[in-house]
Write an enzyme that holds these catalytic residues in place. Structure first.
Site, PDB file in Angstrom:
ATOM      1  N   ARG A   1       0.848  -1.209   0.000  1.00  0.00           N
ATOM      2  CA  ARG A   1       0.000   0.000   0.000  1.00  0.00           C
ATOM      3  C   ARG A   1       0.877   1.251   0.000  1.00  0.00           C
ATOM      4  O   ARG A   1       0.529   2.277  -0.574  1.00  0.00           O
ATOM      5  CB  ARG A   1      -0.963   0.006   1.200  1.00  0.00           C
ATOM      6  CG  ARG A   1      -1.695   1.326   1.360  1.00  0.00           C
ATOM      7  CD  ARG A   1      -3.046   1.272   2.072  1.00  0.00           C
ATOM      8  NE  ARG A   1      -3.148   0.317   3.143  1.00  0.00           N
ATOM      9  CZ  ARG A   1      -2.604   0.454   4.374  1.00  0.00           C
ATOM     10  NH1 ARG A   1      -1.907   1.535   4.672  1.00  0.00           N
ATOM     11  NH2 ARG A   1      -2.751  -0.473   5.284  1.00  0.00           N
TER      12      ARG A   1
ATOM     13  N   TYR B   1     -14.211  16.758 -17.033  1.00  0.00           N
ATOM     14  CA  TYR B   1     -14.623  15.357 -17.093  1.00  0.00           C
ATOM     15  C   TYR B   1     -15.808  15.160 -16.131  1.00  0.00           C
ATOM     16  O   TYR B   1     -15.746  15.615 -14.976  1.00  0.00           O
ATOM     17  CB  TYR B   1     -13.435  14.489 -16.669  1.00  0.00           C
ATOM     18  CG  TYR B   1     -13.763  13.028 -16.597  1.00  0.00           C
ATOM     19  CD1 TYR B   1     -14.014  12.307 -17.760  1.00  0.00           C
ATOM     20  CD2 TYR B   1     -13.823  12.362 -15.378  1.00  0.00           C
ATOM     21  CE1 TYR B   1     -14.326  10.959 -17.695  1.00  0.00           C
ATOM     22  CE2 TYR B   1     -14.130  11.023 -15.310  1.00  0.00           C
ATOM     23  CZ  TYR B   1     -14.377  10.319 -16.474  1.00  0.00           C
ATOM     24  OH  TYR B   1     -14.688   8.996 -16.416  1.00  0.00           O
TER      25      TYR B   1
ATOM     26  N   ASP C   1      -5.461  18.799 -14.961  1.00  0.00           N
ATOM     27  CA  ASP C   1      -5.728  17.438 -15.426  1.00  0.00           C
ATOM     28  C   ASP C   1      -5.188  17.358 -16.851  1.00  0.00           C
ATOM     29  O   ASP C   1      -5.728  17.972 -17.767  1.00  0.00           O
ATOM     30  CB  ASP C   1      -7.236  17.159 -15.373  1.00  0.00           C
ATOM     31  CG  ASP C   1      -7.586  15.734 -15.809  1.00  0.00           C
ATOM     32  OD1 ASP C   1      -6.825  15.151 -16.608  1.00  0.00           O
ATOM     33  OD2 ASP C   1      -8.635  15.218 -15.382  1.00  0.00           O
TER      34      ASP C   1
ATOM     35  N   LYS D   1      -6.027   6.303 -20.009  1.00  0.00           N
ATOM     36  CA  LYS D   1      -6.223   6.812 -21.355  1.00  0.00           C
ATOM     37  C   LYS D   1      -4.925   6.699 -22.168  1.00  0.00           C
ATOM     38  O   LYS D   1      -4.505   5.611 -22.481  1.00  0.00           O
ATOM     39  CB  LYS D   1      -6.773   8.237 -21.283  1.00  0.00           C
ATOM     40  CG  LYS D   1      -7.896   8.424 -20.249  1.00  0.00           C
ATOM     41  CD  LYS D   1      -9.168   7.658 -20.586  1.00  0.00           C
ATOM     42  CE  LYS D   1     -10.175   7.608 -19.440  1.00  0.00           C
ATOM     43  NZ  LYS D   1     -10.592   8.898 -18.895  1.00  0.00           N
TER      44      LYS D   1
HETATM   45  C1  LIG Z   1     -11.208   9.342 -17.694  1.00  0.00           C
HETATM   46  C2  LIG Z   1     -10.847  10.634 -17.098  1.00  0.00           C
HETATM   47  C3  LIG Z   1     -10.737  10.793 -15.710  1.00  0.00           C
HETATM   48  C4  LIG Z   1     -11.038   9.655 -14.743  1.00  0.00           C
HETATM   49  O1  LIG Z   1     -10.124   8.623 -14.892  1.00  0.00           O
HETATM   50  P1  LIG Z   1     -10.457   7.042 -14.633  1.00  0.00           P
HETATM   51  O2  LIG Z   1      -9.169   6.396 -14.927  1.00  0.00           O
HETATM   52  O3  LIG Z   1     -11.570   6.671 -15.556  1.00  0.00           O
HETATM   53  O4  LIG Z   1     -10.877   6.939 -13.199  1.00  0.00           O
HETATM   54  C5  LIG Z   1     -10.357  12.026 -15.214  1.00  0.00           C
HETATM   55  N1  LIG Z   1     -10.103  13.064 -16.053  1.00  0.00           N
HETATM   56  C6  LIG Z   1     -10.211  12.956 -17.387  1.00  0.00           C
HETATM   57  C7  LIG Z   1      -9.923  14.125 -18.253  1.00  0.00           C
HETATM   58  C8  LIG Z   1     -10.585  11.748 -17.951  1.00  0.00           C
HETATM   59  O5  LIG Z   1     -10.701  11.638 -19.286  1.00  0.00           O
END
Ligand SMILES: *Cc1c(COP(=O)(O)O)cnc(C)c1O
Length: 401
Positions: free
Chosen positions: A50, A102, A174, A199
């Site tokens: 962890r 998002y 982000d 992603k």
């Molecule tokens: C998909 C996404 C998230 C969340 O991520 P997960 O891996 O699905 O939990 C946050 N910010 C953006 C811009 C995203 O495309």
């Protein structure tokens, strides 16, 4: 030695990372919960997964190297990363956020953040004056997505940095949509960078992952403490998959961007397409700002079509492009933000942003671009040619004409 981005994606990047047993070139998956101590007070450097794990360590060092971060914390998902960042703020703290974040981020802010006494304002952060006007005495952070999701608005990160300095705010970005291959917000002054590693970084639609990258040591220590306390960490196996994905980040991003540019131009020429939102098109309102602060436009395209019916039929009739949520992987995906990623965003906000029933979002993959065009083309053309798929009422209406 200062290796370039492409090299750092696929080679072990720092001396900090230990040599692996037997000279393994690929990082082994240290699938263990705990680590034996050789004696009292003699840790191997890892005690409990962890807190830290060698596979995850190597991934974190790699992402730090790509983002130019002091430290990176690998989390179980992008949302686990966002939730870790929320833990930094005390009751009463206020954040100014990009208005088309998002959808999951909007949901965690309202469902978790507000319940804990945090406050959020949403403005078009592409307009610096709106951001400044939204800052209050209790504002602690700016929370930015650029390009934004799904309307591809560009926010000037240098302008945000100067506001953050003036009002003593954290700048949180982000960076999921461009990945460090195209954009490195820490170099432009961001304090924290968040990723959905699910992603582009992992890139194969096969694992969830998330990252928080920090720009200074003190912040990193606070986050490490929260991280081991809350337990947001990425598993050893998923760390391995994400590292494996990152090895090809540079080649994937280049190919995906190339495909996206061709597709964006093709979409513009289609009769049923009304608007194309792609940051790589010179007519995009954020084109110049994006050019100044990043190395590319990425491969996310949103577009609107003439009617909701057209949008729905495209989704039903694509054969190669997959109708699925998510983005950034090698397979092209198409989504319907109104019903999928942004279904939790209040309707009036969606309407204001233009996320209507005619709005589609396309994540362009690494396929041959002509195959993608052929697929979208048949999905659009199929409309008149396939009366058997129409409902009875529609069929009758057609006959009447
Ligand atoms: C998909 C996404 C998230 C969340 O991520 P997960 O891996 O699905 O939990 C946050 N910010 C953006 C811009 C995203 O495309």
């Amino acid at each position: 030695m200062d290796y370039r981005m492409e090299t750092r994606c696929c080679h072990k990047v720092t001396e900090i990372v230990e040599e692996h047993p037997f000279g393994a070139v690929s990082v082994p998956i240290y699938q263990t919960a705990t680590f034996a101590h050789r004696g009292i007070g003699e840790s191997t450097g890892h005690d409990y997964s962890r807190v830290s794990n060698p596979t995850r360590d190597e991934l974190e060092h790699t992402v730090s190297s790509l983002e130019g971060a002091v430290d990176t914390l690998a989390c179980a998902s992008g949302m686990a990363a966002v939730s870790l960042v929320l833990e930094l703020f005390e009751k009463g703290a206020h954040m100014v956020c990009s208005e088309d974040l998002y959808g999951g981020s909007v949901r965690i802010f309202s469902a978790v953040g507000e319940r804990r006494g945090l406050q959020f304002s949403y403005v078009n952060t592409a307009d610096e004056t709106l951001v400044e006007a939204a800052i209050r005495p209790e504002t602690k952070a700016l929370y930015i997505e650029t390009p934004s999701n799904p309307t591809m608005q560009i926010t000037d990160l240098r302008a945000m940095k100067s506001l953050a300095d003036r009002y003593h705010l954290f700048l949180i970005v982000d960076n999921t949509f461009l990945s460090p291959y195209f954009q490195r917000p820490i170099e432009l002054g961001a304090d924290l960078v968040i990723h959905s590693g699910t992603k582009y970084l992992a890139g194969h639609n096969d694992t969830l992952a998330g990252f928080v990258c920090t720009s200074d040591k003190e912040l990193s220590e606070r986050l490490r403490y929260l991280y081991k306390t809350v337990g947001n960490g990425l598993s050893p196996f998923d760390s391995y998959l994400t590292l494996r994905g990152i090895k090809t980040l540079a080649v994937r991003m280049e190919r995906q961007q190339e495909n996206a540019m061709v597709l964006a131009k093709w979409l513009k020429s289609q009769e049923k397409v009304r608007q194309v939102f792609y940051v790589g098109l010179p007519e995009h309102p954020g084109y110049e700002v994006n050019q100044r602060q990043s190395d590319g436009a990425g491969s996310m395209i949103s577009f609107t079509v003439d009617t909701e019916e057209t949008a729905r039929r495209i989704l039903e009739r694509v054969k190669l492009i997959v109708y699925a949520e998510s983005l950034g992987g090698v397979e092209s995906l198409i989504t319907y933000p109104m019903l999928q990623t942004h279904s939790d965003v209040p309707e009036e906000v969606r309407e204001h942003l233009g996320i209507t029933g005619c709005f589609l979002r396309l994540s362009v993959g690494i396929e041959h671009v002509e195959d993608l065009i052929a697929d979208l083309s048949q999905a659009m053309e199929a409309m008149e040619e396939r009366p058997e798929r129409m409902t009875k009422a529609e069929g009758e209406e057609k006959n009447n004409v």
